[in-house]
Design an enzyme around this catalytic site. Structure first.
Site, PDB file in Angstrom:
ATOM      1  N   VAL A  82       0.860  -1.190   0.000  1.00 15.33           N
ATOM      2  CA  VAL A  82       0.000   0.000   0.000  1.00 15.33           C
ATOM      3  C   VAL A  82       0.885   1.225   0.000  1.00 15.33           C
ATOM      4  O   VAL A  82       1.790   1.355   0.832  1.00 15.33           O
ATOM      5  CB  VAL A  82      -0.921   0.014   1.249  1.00 15.33           C
ATOM      6  CG1 VAL A  82      -1.761   1.285   1.275  1.00 15.33           C
ATOM      7  CG2 VAL A  82      -1.820  -1.211   1.280  1.00 15.33           C
ATOM      8  N   ALA A 127       4.549   4.098   2.785  1.00 19.28           N
ATOM      9  CA  ALA A 127       4.085   2.856   2.168  1.00 19.28           C
ATOM     10  C   ALA A 127       4.327   1.704   3.136  1.00 19.28           C
ATOM     11  O   ALA A 127       5.057   1.859   4.123  1.00 19.28           O
ATOM     12  CB  ALA A 127       4.823   2.599   0.857  1.00 19.28           C
ATOM     13  N   LYS A 128       3.721   0.589   2.888  1.00 19.53           N
ATOM     14  CA  LYS A 128       3.963  -0.601   3.702  1.00 19.53           C
ATOM     15  C   LYS A 128       3.522  -1.822   2.922  1.00 19.53           C
ATOM     16  O   LYS A 128       2.640  -1.728   2.067  1.00 19.53           O
ATOM     17  CB  LYS A 128       3.157  -0.527   5.006  1.00 19.53           C
ATOM     18  CG  LYS A 128       3.706  -1.398   6.115  1.00 19.53           C
ATOM     19  CD  LYS A 128       4.786  -0.668   6.878  1.00 19.53           C
ATOM     20  CE  LYS A 128       5.286  -1.438   8.058  1.00 19.53           C
ATOM     21  NZ  LYS A 128       6.013  -0.558   8.988  1.00 19.53           N
ATOM     22  N   GLY A 129       4.126  -2.950   3.231  1.00 17.01           N
ATOM     23  CA  GLY A 129       3.733  -4.188   2.580  1.00 17.01           C
ATOM     24  C   GLY A 129       3.675  -5.314   3.577  1.00 17.01           C
ATOM     25  O   GLY A 129       4.139  -5.186   4.715  1.00 17.01           O
TER      26      GLY A 129
END
Ligand code: GLU
Length: 438
Positions: A82, A127-129
């Site tokens: 995201v 962001a992050k995943g």
């Protein structure tokens, strides 16, 4: 009549209805984040007209990650990346492998990265995943195949100038090496700057591994000074004893503090006289948890919240301090090593009890700050020594914290709201300067 262009001065329709998947229909991490944003809007002045930007991630990618398992079967894992906001620069934030990862969680974590990166003023969005998987159940080969396939799947949106992943819960230097290699193989040239938190021999930065814990310690010392809390005699309770809690605990112990209670996924241990932190770190490195550590008594997990201490460091997962246990906490100060450990309802209870909360979005920003140094070093192919890295880290953390402390005093708000004020103003100011396209 032609429509006037939107030059930023024009009003934006307030509060159009968020799509259902973005609404806070539960008190999960994304719901908590939305509440935190609502608390800051009254302090944003004219920039408040852009605030809905903060409630909508820019881009959400959900990927299927199929891999061959060692037993010959094919397993499918659900992966996410995201990008919450990229107004201030490329997306930036870690990748988490955990069996409880959800889209709502990754959305919240990506948004907290936007706030965190702006709070320390590094030129990144957020962001992050994550992958919904228990990595402990995978063999080394399965872990590598899953990491590589996930990297290929999110390869369409990551890149050194687009979005730069890094380690988070259950991901480490080796996983970053595989991600860097996979991206580089797919694009045809070695791109060290596509991830941070890499091994030092592959373009990683000295001091990166310890950076989050060092940042927790640095802002903790600053905050303690403001409330007249003496670190050299303080008693600490730490939840999570990995890269963040373990290093922070070690630095506090070196400054004279006593680490009297530690909790992790293996259980909770306690020693009034103070735990032997180097020995505990060695035990955790050897066995994977604090369970079975000689020289401490075992207490029930729930008793952790009653421990009579001065400083509490939650350094594990989200939503640990809730309305159910916030009233029991004895500490004068909480330093959030984890992302999102305290719910808004718990924040209110702690504030009413005069417990100072140093929020995640500043307290654990040391990791991404040194990630930024790593990325800069990779671009310039010129590497700094550890002393320089630590000195720059401490300077950024102290400067950011001092500004946030002042905003909190001026507006009579919590440090969390103050951090959101500083960060959201920066994000929305760039948003306004850039304007809407087309
Ligand atoms: N995962 C870490 C965090 O939550 C570090 C992110 C990074 O270095 O990009 O801040």
């Amino acid at each position: 009549m032609s429509q006037a262009p939107n030059l930023g001065e024009s009003p934006i329709a307030p509060a159009s209805v968020l799509p259902s998947y973005l609404q806070a229909d539960n008190l999960g991490p994304w719901g908590n984040y939305l509440q935190q944003v609502d608390r800051v809007i009254p302090y944003l002045g004219n920039l408040a007209r852009w605030a809905e930007t903060l409630k909508r991630p820019k881009r959400i990618l959900i990927v299927d990650v199929p891999i061959h398992m060692d037993d010959g079967t094919v397993a499918h894992f659900e992966g996410y990346r995201v990008q919450h906001n990229v107004s201030r620069g490329p997306g930036k934030g870690g990748v988490r492998f955990h069996q409880d990862v959800t889209l709502s969680e990754v959305m919240a974590l990506s948004a907290w990265m936007s706030v965190k990166n702006a709070a320390v003023n590094v030129p990144y969005g957020g962001a992050k995943g994550g992958i919904r998987v228990d990595p402990k159940k995978l063999s080394h080969g399965e872990l590598e195949r899953m990491t590589r396939r996930y990297t290929s799947e999110i390869g369409i949106i990551i890149g050194p100038n687009k979005d730069i992943p890094a380690p988070d819960v259950n991901t480490n230097e080796q996983i970053m090496a595989w991600m860097m290699d996979t991206y580089s193989m797919n694009t045809g040239s070695t791109a060290t700057g596509v991830v941070t938190g890499k091994p030092v021999d592959l373009g990683g930065s000295l001091g990166r591994r310890e950076a989050t814990g060092r940042g927790v310690f640095t802002v903790g010392v600053e905050a303690a000074r403001h409330i007249g809390l003496d670190i050299s005699t303080a008693r600490l309770a730490v939840q999570g004893f990995g890269n963040v809690g373990g290093i922070a605990g070690k630095l506090f112990a070196e400054a004279g503090a006593r680490v009297i209670a530690v909790q992790d996924h293996g259980g909770t241990i306690y020693r009034e006289a103070g735990l032997d932190v180097p020995a505990l770190l060695a035990h955790v490195a050897r066995t994977g948890s604090v369970a079975g550590f000689a020289g401490a008594e075992v207490i029930a997990n729930d008793q952790f919240w009653d421990v009579d201490c001065d400083i509490l460091i939650p350094a594990a997962l989200e939503q640990q301090i809730t309305a159910a246990n916030a009233g029991r906490i004895k500490a004068r100060m909480i330093i959030e090593g984890a992302n999102g450990p305290t719910t808004p309802a718990a924040d209110d209870i702690l504030a009413s009890r005069n417990v100072l909360v140093v929020p995640d979005v500043i307290a654990n920003a040391g990791g991404v700050t040194v990630s930024y140094f790593e990325w800069v070093q990779d671009f310039s192919s010129f590497f700094w020594d550890e002393e320089e890295i630590n000195a720059r880290l401490v300077k950024i953390m102290k400067t950011a914290f001092a500004g946030i402390w002042q905003v909190a005093q001026e507006n009579k708000v919590s440090l969390r709201t103050a951090t959101f004020i500083v960060a959201c103003q920066r994000i929305l100011h760039t948003r306004e300067l850039r304007g809407l396209y087309p």
